[in-house]
Design an enzyme around this catalytic site. Structure first.
Site, PDB file in Angstrom:
ATOM      1  N   SER A   1      43.885  -3.551 -33.927  1.00  0.00           N
ATOM      2  CA  SER A   1      44.922  -3.973 -32.980  1.00  0.00           C
ATOM      3  C   SER A   1      45.867  -4.965 -33.660  1.00  0.00           C
ATOM      4  O   SER A   1      47.023  -5.101 -33.250  1.00  0.00           O
ATOM      5  CB  SER A   1      44.290  -4.607 -31.739  1.00  0.00           C
ATOM      6  OG  SER A   1      43.510  -5.726 -32.102  1.00  0.00           O
ATOM      7  N   GLY A   2      45.393  -5.659 -34.686  1.00  0.00           N
ATOM      8  CA  GLY A   2      46.249  -6.596 -35.404  1.00  0.00           C
ATOM      9  C   GLY A   2      45.756  -8.029 -35.396  1.00  0.00           C
ATOM     10  O   GLY A   2      46.502  -8.948 -35.755  1.00  0.00           O
TER      11      GLY A   2
ATOM     12  N   GLY B   1      -1.549   4.323   5.234  1.00  0.00           N
ATOM     13  CA  GLY B   1      -1.404   4.102   6.663  1.00  0.00           C
ATOM     14  C   GLY B   1      -0.588   2.882   7.011  1.00  0.00           C
ATOM     15  O   GLY B   1      -0.794   2.247   8.040  1.00  0.00           O
TER      16      GLY B   1
ATOM     17  N   ASP C   1       0.365   6.857   2.147  1.00  0.00           N
ATOM     18  CA  ASP C   1      -0.843   7.497   2.676  1.00  0.00           C
ATOM     19  C   ASP C   1      -1.911   6.515   3.142  1.00  0.00           C
ATOM     20  O   ASP C   1      -2.837   6.902   3.831  1.00  0.00           O
ATOM     21  CB  ASP C   1      -1.459   8.409   1.600  1.00  0.00           C
ATOM     22  CG  ASP C   1      -0.592   9.631   1.390  1.00  0.00           C
ATOM     23  OD1 ASP C   1       0.266   9.890   2.254  1.00  0.00           O
ATOM     24  OD2 ASP C   1      -0.764  10.303   0.347  1.00  0.00           O
TER      25      ASP C   1
ATOM     26  N   GLY D   1       0.859  -1.174   0.000  1.00  0.00           N
ATOM     27  CA  GLY D   1       0.000   0.000   0.000  1.00  0.00           C
ATOM     28  C   GLY D   1       0.888   1.213   0.000  1.00  0.00           C
ATOM     29  O   GLY D   1       2.029   1.141   0.437  1.00  0.00           O
TER      30      GLY D   1
ATOM     31  N   SER E   1      35.189  -8.904 -30.197  1.00  0.00           N
ATOM     32  CA  SER E   1      34.543  -9.530 -29.029  1.00  0.00           C
ATOM     33  C   SER E   1      34.777  -8.710 -27.762  1.00  0.00           C
ATOM     34  O   SER E   1      35.507  -9.136 -26.869  1.00  0.00           O
ATOM     35  CB  SER E   1      35.000 -10.984 -28.855  1.00  0.00           C
ATOM     36  OG  SER E   1      36.398 -11.131 -28.962  1.00  0.00           O
TER      37      SER E   1
HETATM   38  P1  ADP Z   1      42.192  -6.012 -36.604  1.00  0.00           P
HETATM   39  O1  ADP Z   1      42.004  -7.292 -37.309  1.00  0.00           O
HETATM   40  O2  ADP Z   1      42.532  -6.207 -35.158  1.00  0.00           O
HETATM   41  O3  ADP Z   1      41.127  -5.024 -36.826  1.00  0.00           O
HETATM   42  P2  ADP Z   1      44.203  -5.571 -38.582  1.00  0.00           P
HETATM   43  O4  ADP Z   1      45.046  -6.756 -38.502  1.00  0.00           O
HETATM   44  O5  ADP Z   1      43.159  -5.512 -39.664  1.00  0.00           O
HETATM   45  O6  ADP Z   1      43.513  -5.356 -37.170  1.00  0.00           O
HETATM   46  O7  ADP Z   1      45.055  -4.258 -38.690  1.00  0.00           O
HETATM   47  C1  ADP Z   1      46.239  -4.038 -37.934  1.00  0.00           C
HETATM   48  C2  ADP Z   1      47.167  -3.139 -38.723  1.00  0.00           C
HETATM   49  O8  ADP Z   1      48.252  -2.754 -37.901  1.00  0.00           O
HETATM   50  C3  ADP Z   1      47.773  -3.859 -39.932  1.00  0.00           C
HETATM   51  O9  ADP Z   1      47.836  -2.989 -41.006  1.00  0.00           O
HETATM   52  C4  ADP Z   1      49.158  -4.246 -39.426  1.00  0.00           C
HETATM   53  O10 ADP Z   1      50.088  -4.374 -40.510  1.00  0.00           O
HETATM   54  C5  ADP Z   1      49.500  -3.054 -38.551  1.00  0.00           C
HETATM   55  N1  ADP Z   1      50.533  -3.349 -37.546  1.00  0.00           N
HETATM   56  C6  ADP Z   1      51.655  -2.672 -37.391  1.00  0.00           C
HETATM   57  N2  ADP Z   1      52.421  -3.190 -36.395  1.00  0.00           N
HETATM   58  C7  ADP Z   1      51.713  -4.224 -35.887  1.00  0.00           C
HETATM   59  C8  ADP Z   1      51.982  -5.159 -34.861  1.00  0.00           C
HETATM   60  N3  ADP Z   1      53.099  -5.148 -34.140  1.00  0.00           N
HETATM   61  N4  ADP Z   1      51.044  -6.095 -34.611  1.00  0.00           N
HETATM   62  C9  ADP Z   1      49.909  -6.122 -35.339  1.00  0.00           C
HETATM   63  N5  ADP Z   1      49.619  -5.290 -36.329  1.00  0.00           N
HETATM   64  C10 ADP Z   1      50.523  -4.311 -36.643  1.00  0.00           C
END
Ligand code: ADP
EC number: 2.7.7.4
Length: 635
Positions: A478-479, A42, A40, A37, A548
């Site tokens: 990132s590679g 109670g 108000d 409730g 991911s």
């Molecule tokens: P993701 O798949 O993570 O999006 P990519 O592999 O497509 O990344 O791209 C990474 C880029 O960075 C490539 O062009 C690669 O040649 C460059 N690169 C330069 N130095 C490095 C390293 N030490 N390790 C990974 N990639 C590198």
């Protein structure tokens, strides 16, 4: 009495014979109830009145109330009623953000725990928490206002949670001149609504919490009322232990008790039914049967144990049984399934993410469970079904759930212990939802795992390798693709059978229907995980290159694989470096606002807490990174 004694007010018995008093007190039954409730209506006054009139309040809560309302009274003195009520209200206001305030009191006949929860819509979660253990609900109505939206809402929740005893307390009767017609009209209106939501029975009592009418004794102001007063009703109401005893025997196993080699017992709380030596029982989900040889309790062996009791069973056969399994009467087993329809009450600030795996706790067991997109949300005020993609804080909806293994269960309507569950976020550990199982989905029973002649070991053996998943995770740029590609090339040279699953490629086919919202990202990873799993069954070494970003999903995929087969590789490249590379020009687009939900910019990346391998791309070349990964795979 000293100040250490837990009971505030003495009665004659305590003064005369404390031992006799404690003895009777210990054997009193307990009633847990909730008051519903709005402020108000109670509520505080009523709870204050019950506490005040029952004259037995436990000292610790009295102390808390005293500090709140400055000067409620001291040992041995009469408490001022108005101040007590103020104290309760003040404490509830403070407690709102915490959870639920539980008050304890006792009468000559019974002990009571009352859950005091705030009434407003935004506190649905608190109310559900308070109600989940209650045997009875007191639904308060202001006699001047009649049945309100709040009344309907609370009644719906009470019914949903499965509270079987309902008291409709029509309060403030003193303000309507103790008018019988008014009371009858409210009761009739409530009955119509209650019936429509399936409440079969309730007890209506006209009261005045403020004046004390029909609280402890029949009020002379309402001679037309022939029923009992509230407190005597609460003292007399049958708690469900007896009805539960008539149901089939069920005991979720809490732990296996093995003090020595001669004794192996299964301990737990009897959820329903009775059990005695000689009974045929079945252990679920395995389905193995045996016979009870002993029923052991704290007070020694027993001829019979009933629902609500904590016991240890020994069986005549050495069968497998562990925590989380359920021992049931052999003739009336529980259903076992891994897909359910259920109601969910969402309790977390973070909204539900369909497709995400959460921990699901039901009975004494915890399993991993995936929550699917809600079928609908319920507007609790109108009971309308609304279309929705998710549930947020305080929302109630219906959704399907899949568990990672089969669990024994009962529909919530039949058994609260075996049909009620909570969901826990795997990363934050928050309890995110309370749920009630409706039924198992039939498709769960009709799809059987196909037993094939050529199994995964055979596939792997033919390839002369151990299957694995090298899961590369990291920011865009990132590679991952570059390194993954080199790893695959090197493995091919070593005659290994591999497959590279790449984020961009999968999104062109299998996952082309998915976007980049949180829910779609979760589903993207789930599908990739399933594909990777099939590939490991085929004996392959799978390399995946997906951002991911969420830990939960990476952990979900880890859980799909055989132990040791999942190798999480964190391609650790700082955002500035990845953005500086900007191979696909995506960061520039994201920064200019042309690309939404881009990881690292306006969507989070959750770094792995303990990956199998971390590759710092600022410290090594792509070739070195690939060699490091292969060394981890093939030592
Ligand atoms: P993701 O798949 O993570 O999006 P990519 O592999 O497509 O990344 O791209 C990474 C880029 O960075 C490539 O062009 C690669 O040649 C460059 N690169 C330069 N130095 C490095 C390293 N030490 N390790 C990974 N990639 C590198």
């Amino acid at each position: 009495m000293t100040t250490q004694d837990p009971i505030y007010k003495t009665d004659a018995l305590i003064a005369e014979d404390i031992d006799a008093y404690l003895e009777t007190h210990q054997h009193k039954t307990m009633l847990r109830f909730i008051t519903c409730g709005s402020v108000d209506d109670g509520k505080s006054t009523l709870i204050g009145r019950l506490l005040y009139d029952s004259k037995m309040i436990f000292e610790d809560q009295l102390a808390a109330l005293e500090s709140d309302s400055k000067r409620v009274g001291t040992q041995g003195q009469e408490i001022d009623f108005a101040l007590l009520v103020d104290g309760l209200a003040a404490e509830r206001e403070q407690g709102i953000t915490i959870d639920v305030a539980y008050r304890f009191f006792a009468t000559e006949k019974r002990k009571f725990i009352v859950a005091d929860t705030p009434g407003h819509e935004q506190y649905t979660r608190n109310m559900v928490t308070g109600a989940s253990t209650a045997d009875l609900a007191v639904i308060l109505i202001d006699a001047r206002k009649g049945v309100l939206t709040q009344t309907r809402r609370h009644s719906y929740l009470v019914q949903l949670i499965g509270i079987r005893h309902i008291v409709l307390a029509v309060n403030k009767m003193d303000l309507v001149d103790y008018d019988q017609a008014k009371f009858d009209q409210i009761v009739a209106e409530y009955r119509e609504f209650a019936t429509s939501i399936g409440i079969q029975d309730f007890t209506a009592i006209p009261i005045s919490g403020f004046k004390g009418d029909n609280i402890t004794a029949h009020s002379e102001n309402m001679p037309w009322y022939t029923g009992t007063a509230l407190l005597p009703h609460l003292e007399a109401v049958e708690v469900d232990a007896t009805t539960d005893q008539a149901k089939p025997f069920r005991m979720p196993v809490q732990w296996v008790n093995r003090p020595n080699l001669d004794f192996r017992g299964f301990s737990g709380l009897v959820a329903s039914g009775t059990v005695k030596p000689g009974d045929q029982v079945r252990v679920l989900p395995s389905g193995k049967t045996s016979t009870v040889s002993r029923v052991v309790t704290m007070d020694g062996d027993r001829d019979l144990a009933v629902s609500g009791e904590a016991i240890t069973l020994t069986l005549t056969d050495e069968i497998d049984c562990s925590r989380g399994q359920v021992i049931v009467a052999a003739q009336s087993p529980l259903e076992v399934a891994d897909q359910f329809e259920s109601t969910l009450v969402w309790m977390d600030e973070a909204e539900m993410v369909p497709g995400r795996a959460y921990w699901l706790k039901v009975g004494t067991q915890t399993v991993s469970a995936t929550v699917h997109a809600p079928k609908y949300e319920v507007n609790v005020n109108t009971r309308e079904h609304l279309a929705t993609k998710t549930l947020d804080l305080n929302a109630i909806g219906v959704a399907n759930i899949t568990t990672d293994r089969e669990i024994p269960f009962a529909p919530y309507a039949e058994n609260r212990d075996l049909g009620g569950f909570i969901l826990i976020d795997k990363i934050t550990n928050h309890t995110v939802a309370a749920g009630m199982i409706h039924f198992a989905l039939r498709r769960a029973q009709n799809i059987h795992w196909q037993a094939t002649d050529i199994g995964r070991d055979h596939h792997a053996g033919m390839k002369n390798q151990k299957p694995a998943v090298l899961w590369l995770t990291g920011l865009s740029g990132s590679g991952k693709s570059t390194i993954g590609n080199i790893v695959e090339r090197k493995l091919a040279r070593m005659n290994r059978h591999t497959f590279l699953l790449d984020g961009d490629n999968v999104r062109h086919g299998l996952n082309k229907d998915l976007g980049f919202t949180e829910a779609d990202r979760v589903e993207n990873i789930r599908r990739v995980g399933e594909v990777a799993k099939l590939m490991t069954d085929a004996g392959l070494i799978v390399i995946t290159a997906f951002i991911s970003p969420f830990r939960s999903e990476r952990d979900m995929v880890r859980g799909m694989m055989q132990p040791g087969e999942f190798v999480e590789v964190f391609i650790d490249t700082p955002l500035e470096v990845a953005e500086g590379r900007d191979v696909k020009g995506l960061y520039a687009k994201a920064r200019s606002g042309q690309l939404k939900n881009f990881t690292g910019i306006d969507s989070p990346y959750e770094e792995p807490a303990s990956p199998e391998l971390r590759i710092d791309t600022t410290q090594m070349t792509v070739e070195e990174a690939a060699d490091l990964i292969i060394a981890r795979l093939i030592p």
